[in-house]
Write a protein that holds these residues in place. Structure first.
Motif, PDB file in Angstrom:
ATOM      1  N   PHE A  70       0.836  -1.204   0.000  1.00 54.53           N
ATOM      2  CA  PHE A  70       0.000   0.000   0.000  1.00 54.53           C
ATOM      3  C   PHE A  70       0.870   1.253   0.000  1.00 54.53           C
ATOM      4  O   PHE A  70       0.545   2.251  -0.622  1.00 54.53           O
ATOM      5  N   LEU A  97      -5.335  -1.171  -3.244  1.00 51.94           N
ATOM      6  CA  LEU A  97      -5.828  -0.116  -2.348  1.00 51.94           C
ATOM      7  C   LEU A  97      -5.077   1.178  -2.616  1.00 51.94           C
ATOM      8  O   LEU A  97      -5.656   2.263  -2.639  1.00 51.94           O
ATOM      9  N   ARG A 147      -6.568   4.882  -4.046  1.00 54.70           N
ATOM     10  CA  ARG A 147      -6.605   5.914  -3.012  1.00 54.70           C
ATOM     11  C   ARG A 147      -6.917   7.292  -3.600  1.00 54.70           C
ATOM     12  O   ARG A 147      -7.703   8.056  -3.048  1.00 54.70           O
ATOM     13  N   PHE A 192     -10.535   7.767  -4.862  1.00 56.87           N
ATOM     14  CA  PHE A 192     -11.470   7.085  -3.963  1.00 56.87           C
ATOM     15  C   PHE A 192     -12.833   7.765  -3.912  1.00 56.87           C
ATOM     16  O   PHE A 192     -13.864   7.105  -3.924  1.00 56.87           O
ATOM     17  N   LEU A 193     -12.839   9.090  -3.877  1.00 59.06           N
ATOM     18  CA  LEU A 193     -14.108   9.787  -3.690  1.00 59.06           C
ATOM     19  C   LEU A 193     -14.991   9.683  -4.924  1.00 59.06           C
ATOM     20  O   LEU A 193     -16.215   9.632  -4.816  1.00 59.06           O
ATOM     21  N   ALA A 211     -11.655   0.783  -4.183  1.00 57.40           N
ATOM     22  CA  ALA A 211     -11.025   0.447  -2.901  1.00 57.40           C
ATOM     23  C   ALA A 211     -11.861  -0.573  -2.141  1.00 57.40           C
ATOM     24  O   ALA A 211     -11.324  -1.379  -1.387  1.00 57.40           O
ATOM     25  N   ALA A 212     -13.173  -0.538  -2.352  1.00 60.44           N
ATOM     26  CA  ALA A 212     -14.055  -1.414  -1.578  1.00 60.44           C
ATOM     27  C   ALA A 212     -13.725  -2.883  -1.819  1.00 60.44           C
ATOM     28  O   ALA A 212     -13.703  -3.683  -0.881  1.00 60.44           O
ATOM     29  N   GLY A 259     -10.245  -3.851  -0.169  1.00 61.00           N
ATOM     30  CA  GLY A 259     -10.338  -3.595   1.271  1.00 61.00           C
ATOM     31  C   GLY A 259     -11.183  -4.636   1.971  1.00 61.00           C
ATOM     32  O   GLY A 259     -10.782  -5.230   2.980  1.00 61.00           O
ATOM     33  N   THR A 260     -12.384  -4.884   1.413  1.00 60.19           N
ATOM     34  CA  THR A 260     -13.276  -5.866   2.026  1.00 60.19           C
ATOM     35  C   THR A 260     -12.679  -7.267   1.935  1.00 60.19           C
ATOM     36  O   THR A 260     -12.737  -8.041   2.896  1.00 60.19           O
ATOM     37  N   LEU A 319      -9.588  -8.148   1.829  1.00 59.33           N
ATOM     38  CA  LEU A 319      -8.479  -8.275   2.771  1.00 59.33           C
ATOM     39  C   LEU A 319      -9.005  -8.488   4.196  1.00 59.33           C
ATOM     40  O   LEU A 319      -8.552  -9.383   4.920  1.00 59.33           O
ATOM     41  N   ALA A 320     -10.009  -7.669   4.567  1.00 59.29           N
ATOM     42  CA  ALA A 320     -10.565  -7.797   5.911  1.00 59.29           C
ATOM     43  C   ALA A 320     -11.188  -9.177   6.111  1.00 59.29           C
ATOM     44  O   ALA A 320     -10.988  -9.819   7.149  1.00 59.29           O
ATOM     45  N   SER A 378      -9.584  -7.142  12.412  1.00 61.65           N
ATOM     46  CA  SER A 378      -9.140  -7.760  11.165  1.00 61.65           C
ATOM     47  C   SER A 378      -9.224  -6.805   9.976  1.00 61.65           C
ATOM     48  O   SER A 378      -8.882  -7.196   8.872  1.00 61.65           O
ATOM     49  N   THR A 379      -9.669  -5.574  10.204  1.00 57.71           N
ATOM     50  CA  THR A 379      -9.718  -4.623   9.092  1.00 57.71           C
ATOM     51  C   THR A 379      -8.403  -3.851   9.020  1.00 57.71           C
ATOM     52  O   THR A 379      -8.011  -3.229   9.995  1.00 57.71           O
ATOM     53  N   PRO A 380      -7.718  -3.898   7.870  1.00 54.27           N
ATOM     54  CA  PRO A 380      -6.464  -3.167   7.761  1.00 54.27           C
ATOM     55  C   PRO A 380      -6.696  -1.663   7.869  1.00 54.27           C
ATOM     56  O   PRO A 380      -7.737  -1.169   7.417  1.00 54.27           O
ATOM     57  N   TRP A 396      -7.681   0.387   4.809  1.00 59.17           N
ATOM     58  CA  TRP A 396      -9.067   0.321   4.352  1.00 59.17           C
ATOM     59  C   TRP A 396      -9.993   1.070   5.293  1.00 59.17           C
ATOM     60  O   TRP A 396     -10.833   1.859   4.866  1.00 59.17           O
ATOM     61  N   LEU A 406      -9.698   4.763   4.755  1.00 60.97           N
ATOM     62  CA  LEU A 406     -10.416   5.238   3.571  1.00 60.97           C
ATOM     63  C   LEU A 406     -11.907   5.385   3.868  1.00 60.97           C
ATOM     64  O   LEU A 406     -12.543   6.350   3.455  1.00 60.97           O
ATOM     65  N   TRP A 428     -14.064   8.742   3.734  1.00 59.58           N
ATOM     66  CA  TRP A 428     -15.252   8.811   2.895  1.00 59.58           C
ATOM     67  C   TRP A 428     -16.440   9.357   3.679  1.00 59.58           C
ATOM     68  O   TRP A 428     -17.214  10.178   3.196  1.00 59.58           O
TER      69      TRP A 428
END
Lengths: 274, 317
Positions: free
Chosen positions: A220, A236, A240, A243-244, A250-251, A254-255, A257-258, B150-152, B155, B158, B162
């Motif tokens: 990143f 990601l 960046r 993003f807006l 990014a979603a 990001g999701t 990875l989580a 577990s959320t980096p 992310w 961001l 937002w």
């Protein structure tokens, strides 16, 4: 009076009972999807440009990125790379850390003192910062990131391995084997190591989650070079700046990875439970 | 913690930081990366100019001599100059510390507060005395804690950005906007770190709720509620604070990500940029600083923990 004195009710059946060891099917399924998806999309054309920054649609379920590349395909291909990087880093940390800790815990005396204090020096630098030092010394590349994240995790692994080995080394069967004339290397290999394996492998899964987050953090930050197949951290990073206007970019990583870290954590809890 | 242990800890930390600095110095110099390669590659300097700069920076001398020079500079309080813009390292770091120190410290405090609150709530998931709505709320909190760990940060940051952009766009430059700009990275780091502290607190409190002393206190009718809660919290406060010291490593590493994300010119961002540019003097100084910061957070946590739990005081003696 230390256990819960209430009679079993429906609600108490639904709460997580620490004694029940449920197989984490959802976590396993998610990891299988990531792995299979990565393998199946291996030959796909990742860099074919379509319309730039298209929102999610039936043709591109997760939209396209700034250069018009399909985000869904990149996500699938990137997942395997992300997992592979973290797995390799965990392997490095587990191998080096186990040897370091097992030798220290088993040897005792001045060798233990030396190894423990060297380990304290290692642990005094935050893992991600230590990883950055390795990257500063060896350059920005995928292999460097693996090595960096791996070395960043050696310290905590060695600490765990040492305490596990120190406990096992003083058990009667180890002393008996020594009395029968077994050498120290043999003792470590055949008696101490197998008895610490369970704790070490449960920790490896916990560490795997940490390695996932940290290797993604490093890519990143733009330290992973510029490979043709992206990993999720790099995706990601790429998303960046837009993003807006294009949050779907990014979603997706990001999701994903989580969810992957969540799945690995769950798996670690499952393995670590006695 | 007695004065003697305290002093011994500080001496130990200083020795460690010295070792770390030495190791980083040699690790970076033994690598085959030329800090001037970037300048040469972009055509910003000729070969002759590069050789001149090397001589001026002492990079052409033997390694041990460079190290001796570095040490003698260190004794005089001179950390060297940045290879990139010639600015003294100490000044570059001091400037960026103004952005990082408030961020790291307030994120740490937020993490502790958040961890204790959420952990206390989540620990009621299997508390037999709690009502059904409380138990469901507790279970929800527990799930959020797991999700948060577990959320980096890249992310979640961001996502926070937002959510906050509509609130921030109308603000004029001034103290309000400064606070808002600090609040976003603090929230990002504090929530992530608070969730892992919350899980430690949750486990400790759930155990305390099953202990005889707590059940007895409840049976005696100790009230109001906060006094009962405090009796359980006391037993798990010390481990949570100790964990918060370890968690500082995550915070310091996390500043690199959040400062990049929120475009704050702090120490973490400076470290990443220095590495990308091959700016050795800055890299080694910042790594030493981060090791020192980590030691400081750990010391702070241990002092706090041992003042809360007398057993830890005896152990340390």
């Amino acid at each position: 009076m230390t256990s819960r004195p209430s009679p079993p009710r429906l609600a108490s059946l639904m709460t997580q009972d620490p004694r029940v060891r449920r197989t984490p099917w959802i976590a396993l399924a998610w990891l299988a999807i990531v792995l299979l998806g990565g393998m199946l999309s291996a030959g796909a054309a990742l860099n074919v440009p379509f319309e730039s920054l298209a929102p999610p649609s039936p043709i591109h379920p997760l939209g396209t990125d700034l250069l018009g590349r399909d985000v869904g395909l990149r996500l699938l291909a990137g997942g395997l790379r992300t997992l592979r990087m973290a797995a390799a880093a965990t392997l490095i940390a587990a191998t080096l850390g186990s040897i370091w800790g097992l030798v220290a815990g088993h040897a005792g005396g001045w060798l233990e003192w030396l190894l423990v204090h060297a380990n304290d020096v290692l642990l005094s630098v935050p893992g991600l910062v230590l990883a950055l030092v390795v990257i500063a010394a060896l350059g920005q590349h995928e292999a460097t990131i693996i090595l960096a994240v791996g070395l960043g995790g050696v310290g905590s692994y060695a600490r765990l391995a040492r305490s596990a080995a120190a406990e096992t080394s003083h058990r009667p069967f180890v002393m008996a084997a020594r009395a029968l004339g077994a050498g120290e290397v043999r003792l470590l290999q055949h008696h101490v190591f197998p008895n610490t394996l369970e704790a070490l492998s449960a920790y490896a899964l916990l560490h795997f989650g940490w390695a996932l987050v940290n290797s993604a953090s490093l890519t990143f930050l733009g330290l992973g070079g510029a490979p043709s197949i992206p990993d999720w951290g790099q995706m990601l990073n790429e998303s960046r700046l837009v993003f807006l206007s294009a949050p779907w970019l990014a979603a997706a990583p990001g999701t994903a990875l989580a969810l992957t870290v969540l799945a690995v954590q769950r798996l670690g809890e499952w393995v670590g439970k006695p | 913690m007695s004065l003697r242990t305290f002093l011994r800890r500080i001496l130990g930390s200083l020795a460690t930081i010295g070792l770390v600095t030495t190791l980083v110095f040699f690790a970076i110099r033994l690598s085959h990366i030329d800090p001037l390669a970037a300048l040469l590659g972009q055509g910003l300097a000729s070969q002759a100019q590069a050789a001149e700069m090397r001589a001026a920076l002492g990079l052409d001398r033997p390694l041990l001599q460079q190290y001796a020079l570095f040490l003698s500079g260190l004794v005089r309080g001179d950390l060297g100059r940045s290879l990139f813009d010639g600015q003294p390292v100490a000044r570059a770091i001091a400037q960026s510390m103004r952005f990082t120190a408030p961020l790291a410290l307030s994120a740490w405090l937020l993490a502790i507060a958040l961890g204790l609150t959420l952990g206390s709530l989540a620990s009621r998931a299997s508390a037999w005395e709690a009502g059904r709505p409380v138990r469901w709320l507790a279970r929800l909190t527990g799930a959020l804690l797991v999700l948060g760990t577990s959320t980096p940060v890249a992310w979640s940051g961001l996502l926070i950005l937002w959510a906050a952009v509509p609130l921030l766009t109308g603000l004029h430059p001034g103290p309000v906007r400064d606070v808002a700009q600090l609040a976003l990275p603090v929230l990002t780091l504090g929530i992530a770190s608070g969730c892992s502290l919350g899980r430690v607190a949750e486990a400790g409190l759930a155990r305390a709720r099953r202990e005889p002393f707590f059940i007895a206190a409840r049976a005696r009718g100790v009230g109001p509620l906060w006094r009962l809660e405090w009796s359980a919290l006391r037993t798990t406060l010390a481990p949570v604070i100790s964990m918060a010291g370890v968690e500082a490593a995550f915070l310091l590493g996390g500043t690199m990500v959040t400062e990049t994300l929120f475009a704050r010119p702090g120490v973490g961002r400076l470290l990443v940029e220095s590495i990308l540019r091959g700016d050795f003097p800055l890299v080694q100084a910042i790594v030493a600083l981060m090791a020192a910061g980590y030691a400081l957070f750990n010391l702070l946590a241990d002092v706090l923990a041992s003042s809360l739990d007398p057993r830890l005081r005896e152990e340390a003696e």
